[in-house]
Scaffold this motif. Structure first.
Motif, short mmCIF file in Angstrom:
data_model
loop_
_atom_site.label_atom_id
_atom_site.label_comp_id
_atom_site.label_asym_id
_atom_site.label_seq_id
_atom_site.Cartn_x
_atom_site.Cartn_y
_atom_site.Cartn_z
N MET A 279 0.81 -1.20 0.00
CA MET A 279 0.00 0.00 0.00
C MET A 279 0.85 1.26 0.00
O MET A 279 0.46 2.28 -0.53
N ALA A 280 2.04 1.16 0.61
CA ALA A 280 2.89 2.34 0.70
C ALA A 280 3.42 2.79 -0.65
O ALA A 280 3.89 3.90 -0.80
N GLU A 281 3.35 1.90 -1.67
CA GLU A 281 3.86 2.24 -2.99
C GLU A 281 2.90 3.14 -3.76
O GLU A 281 3.27 3.71 -4.78
N HIS A 282 1.67 3.25 -3.31
CA HIS A 282 0.67 4.02 -4.03
C HIS A 282 0.26 5.26 -3.23
O HIS A 282 0.14 5.20 -2.01
N THR B 235 1.80 12.59 0.16
CA THR B 235 1.46 11.46 -0.71
C THR B 235 1.90 10.11 -0.16
O THR B 235 1.40 9.07 -0.56
N GLU B 236 2.85 10.11 0.77
CA GLU B 236 3.33 8.85 1.32
C GLU B 236 3.29 8.90 2.84
O GLU B 236 3.51 9.93 3.45
N ALA B 237 3.04 7.75 3.46
CA ALA B 237 3.01 7.68 4.91
C ALA B 237 4.41 7.81 5.49
O ALA B 237 4.62 8.50 6.48
N ARG B 238 5.35 7.13 4.88
CA ARG B 238 6.72 7.15 5.41
C ARG B 238 7.38 8.49 5.07
O ARG B 238 7.26 9.01 3.98
#
Length: 410
Positions: free
Chosen positions: A1-4, A132-135
């Protein structure tokens, strides 16, 4: 999921069940927006901050005073998980996944199914900025982008033109005491959207230079028809331009209704069937003394202040002020438009009992780069105005508050 990247969407939560777990600082920050959205909010937490407890006491949320239990998210549309118990947060997140409830986790964005954007509002527009990303998320950067966009919309530096037909009308805007930064956010935005601006001499002139080239700026002080027809001519100009379907701003100094004849303009527009929006402004009667270090009230010194127009002398038959009563007041007297009448005003106040030693301050061109303060007493103020060449516009402050703050350099 982190890739999107996350898919942004606006949730319409009015009347829909929202469950909030935890009642600490995170919930305290998030609850007002959920309340404003009209959500049916159920809060589950054994304790709450005083602010959250006040929301429950006011009936804005339903507070279940216990820890999270399996099943609490049943029938919820949205959940905010913000407890201090990691195990409870994990269990609640798993329940949300099972029930397909969009879920925000304050402790672990990677395990959440929804993220809360940094949001702001400006006149019917919501600005939401989402990483756009969690990390590697940087909430401060996100909030800074949000603030920059919202501030630009509010002060008119970021202008997005309206493509639908605007309703023509007039906005009566109080421009404040002179410093362009002291106009209200709404006033500045309306200026940026105007087709025509009819400006007073005492309005914040620097703001006019920021207007787009297509905006027609009319100097109200130069409208023809003669001195005694000036107000009627201004009213006619407002009506004429509004009837042409234009967005008109009447930019006035200070506040439109503090010796600004604003109500006369509102009445004329109402008689012509033209909608009018009134935007209050910061009155020079309090802002200019404050800018010069003079509080109009101060504990143990003055419990009241009175604002009086000095455009006619006390012995003028047109004067509506009760000068004998004003002389007996123990608070602060603020005189506007009274520089050329201050000698007669001081003489009248003293004649009716005011001490000749009462401190007086004259603040010329207050809040602007040309501001200067001249101090005197009722006994000396007339001569001081002459010798110091004090000119209008100047706000005159009479009373002991003049001596409260740091004294100006000689």
């Amino acid at each position: 999921m982190a890739e999107h990247p996350a898919y942004p969407v606006g949730l319409r939560l009015s009347g829909r069940r929202v469950v909030v777990l935890g009642a600490g600082q995170v919930a305290q920050r998030r609850l007002p927006a959920l309340i404003a959205a009209g959500a049916d909010i159920v809060l589950v937490s054994p304790e709450a901050t005083p602010s959250v407890e006040a929301m429950a006491d006011a009936g804005e949320i339903t507070w279940v005073r216990r820890r999270y239990e399996d099943g609490d998210l049943a029938a919820a549309w949205y959940a905010l998980i913000a407890t201090s118990d990691p195990d409870a947060n994990t269990a609640a997140s798993a329940e949300a996944e099972r029930h397909r409830v969009w879920c925000v986790r304050s402790d672990d964005a990677d395990r959440a199914t929804a993220w809360t954007p940094a949001t702001g509002h400006s006149e019917g527009v919501t600005v939401a900025v989402l990483t756009t990303e969690a990390r590697g998320r940087d909430p401060r950067h996100t909030a800074a982008i949000r603030d920059a966009v919202v501030e630009g919309l509010r002060d008119g530096t970021l202008v997005a033109p309206h493509h639908r037909t605007r309703t023509p009308g007039v906005a009566l805007v109080g421009g404040g005491p002179g410093d362009p930064d002291l106009i209200t956010v709404r006033g500045r935005r309306l200026l940026a959207e105007a087709d025509v601006v009819i400006a007073d001499r005492l309005g914040p002139r620097d703001l006019l230079a920021e207007l787009p080239p297509h905006v027609e700026v009319i100097d109200a002080a130069k409208i023809p028809y003669g001195r005694y027809m000036a107000q009627e001519a201004i009213n006619s100009a407002l009506i004429e331009h509004a009837k042409q379907g234009k967005s008109v701003v009447r930019l006035k100094g200070g506040d439109p209704f503090v010796f600004g004849r604003g109500m006369e303009e509102v009445q004329a527009l109402a008689e012509a069937g033209i909608p009018c929006t009134v935007v209050p402004g910061i009155s020079s009667s309090i802002s200019v003394p404050g800018a010069a270090g003079i509080p109009v009230t101060h504990r143990g010194v003055a419990h009241e202040f009175t604002v009086v127009s000095g455009h006619v002398a006390p012995d003028d038959e047109r004067s509506l002020a009760d000068w004998p009563s004003l002389a007996k007041l123990t608070g602060t007297l603020v005189i506007l438009m009274g520089v050329d009448k201050i000698g007669k005003i001081a003489e009248t106040l003293v004649a009716h009992g005011k001490s000749p030693n009462t401190p007086v301050a004259l603040v010329q061109e207050g809040t602007t780069a040309a501001q200067r303060r001249v101090d005197a007493t009722l006994a000396t103020v007339a001569e001081t105005v002459r010798t110091e060449d004090v000119k209008a516009p100047a706000v005159i402050v009479i009373g002991e508050v003049v001596t409260v703050g740091p004294q100006p350099l000689a």
